[in-house]
Design an enzyme around this catalytic site. Sequence first.
Site, PDB file in Angstrom:
ATOM      1  N   ASP A   1       0.861  -1.178   0.000  1.00  0.00           N
ATOM      2  CA  ASP A   1       0.000   0.000   0.000  1.00  0.00           C
ATOM      3  C   ASP A   1       0.906   1.238   0.000  1.00  0.00           C
ATOM      4  O   ASP A   1       1.872   1.286  -0.766  1.00  0.00           O
ATOM      5  CB  ASP A   1      -0.961  -0.077   1.193  1.00  0.00           C
ATOM      6  CG  ASP A   1      -2.034   0.998   1.214  1.00  0.00           C
ATOM      7  OD1 ASP A   1      -3.072   0.801   0.543  1.00  0.00           O
ATOM      8  OD2 ASP A   1      -1.830   2.013   1.894  1.00  0.00           O
TER       9      ASP A   1
ATOM     10  N   TYR B   1      -2.497  10.867   1.096  1.00  0.00           N
ATOM     11  CA  TYR B   1      -3.224  10.966  -0.169  1.00  0.00           C
ATOM     12  C   TYR B   1      -3.108  12.367  -0.767  1.00  0.00           C
ATOM     13  O   TYR B   1      -3.014  12.519  -1.991  1.00  0.00           O
ATOM     14  CB  TYR B   1      -4.699  10.606   0.052  1.00  0.00           C
ATOM     15  CG  TYR B   1      -4.897   9.155   0.424  1.00  0.00           C
ATOM     16  CD1 TYR B   1      -5.182   8.199  -0.542  1.00  0.00           C
ATOM     17  CD2 TYR B   1      -4.784   8.736   1.745  1.00  0.00           C
ATOM     18  CE1 TYR B   1      -5.359   6.871  -0.201  1.00  0.00           C
ATOM     19  CE2 TYR B   1      -4.950   7.410   2.096  1.00  0.00           C
ATOM     20  CZ  TYR B   1      -5.234   6.479   1.118  1.00  0.00           C
ATOM     21  OH  TYR B   1      -5.397   5.150   1.457  1.00  0.00           O
TER      22      TYR B   1
ATOM     23  N   HIS C   1      -7.019  -6.626  -1.193  1.00  0.00           N
ATOM     24  CA  HIS C   1      -5.922  -5.666  -1.048  1.00  0.00           C
ATOM     25  C   HIS C   1      -4.979  -6.008   0.097  1.00  0.00           C
ATOM     26  O   HIS C   1      -3.789  -5.693   0.048  1.00  0.00           O
ATOM     27  CB  HIS C   1      -6.518  -4.277  -0.821  1.00  0.00           C
ATOM     28  CG  HIS C   1      -5.498  -3.215  -0.581  1.00  0.00           C
ATOM     29  ND1 HIS C   1      -4.489  -2.933  -1.467  1.00  0.00           N
ATOM     30  CD2 HIS C   1      -5.332  -2.349   0.469  1.00  0.00           C
ATOM     31  CE1 HIS C   1      -3.737  -1.947  -0.983  1.00  0.00           C
ATOM     32  NE2 HIS C   1      -4.238  -1.574   0.186  1.00  0.00           N
TER      33      HIS C   1
END
Length: 285
Positions: free
Chosen positions: A99, A202, A262
């Site tokens: 990730d 992000y 994920h």
Amino acid sequence: MSNIKSNYADLGDGLVHYLTAGQGEPLVLLHGIPQTSYEWRYLIPMLEDKFQIIAPDLRGLGDNTRAANGFDKKTVAKDVWRLLHDHLKIDSFNLVGHDWGGPTAFALTCAHQEAVRKLAILDVAIPGDGADFSQNGRRWHHAFFRTPHLPEALLHGREDIYINWLFENYSYLPNSITEEDRKEYLRTYSKPGAMTALFEYYRALPQDAKDNQEFIEANGKLKIPVLALGGNKSFGRGIETLESMQRMAENVIGGIVPDSGHWVTEEQPEFVAKELRHFFLGTKA
């Protein structure tokens, strides 16, 4: 039985929490979001017989001091380098990132190709690789998290809703991340400043893409061996992880993690550990 130790390093601008275990060649494990170094609890016992494992919490997350800025991955990677090189006196190591730990590992490798022996990227793409990091909106939460102020206002005091939703919807195997596991993640992400730090990972995406593009333009693709694996179910990135790394590195192998979403390190830890051992050791031992 694993002998995982919890440690703290004072890097001058705050404390960094990190786990250590095992002996051998240094192997650095960089976690994702909304995870912490706790993500590696299954893999460490499967790797510690051959490696000296170092698994830090990333900047502003986990049990670290809450940083107010510096969430572009070049800066996050500098924290890891300072921990390894300055504090632990480690000059050469193998590196794994899952990730957001993946782009951080990529940035660290770009800055110190002489130090990273081999690099493994798990279920993530690299910003600036020429594709859409957010999969044309499929990963809708990327845009939401990048929105100024709004996610903080909506999720304050509701961090459990967010964490439970992501683990339930981005996984393939039910209950691979247990209620106890989620409580451990929630313990750190409900601390003041933790969710803002998460969102800043992000919000730094445009800068990350720019930094990576500039590196490739100036230096060409990475030269070191790279392993790229993506989960093939649910919100796993599947073959996209391999394709992303092939655009950013010359010597890339990999494929998919079967029957996993994920959260590959927690849904299929035995498979991932086997692939890592084979890649880093050159054997199937």
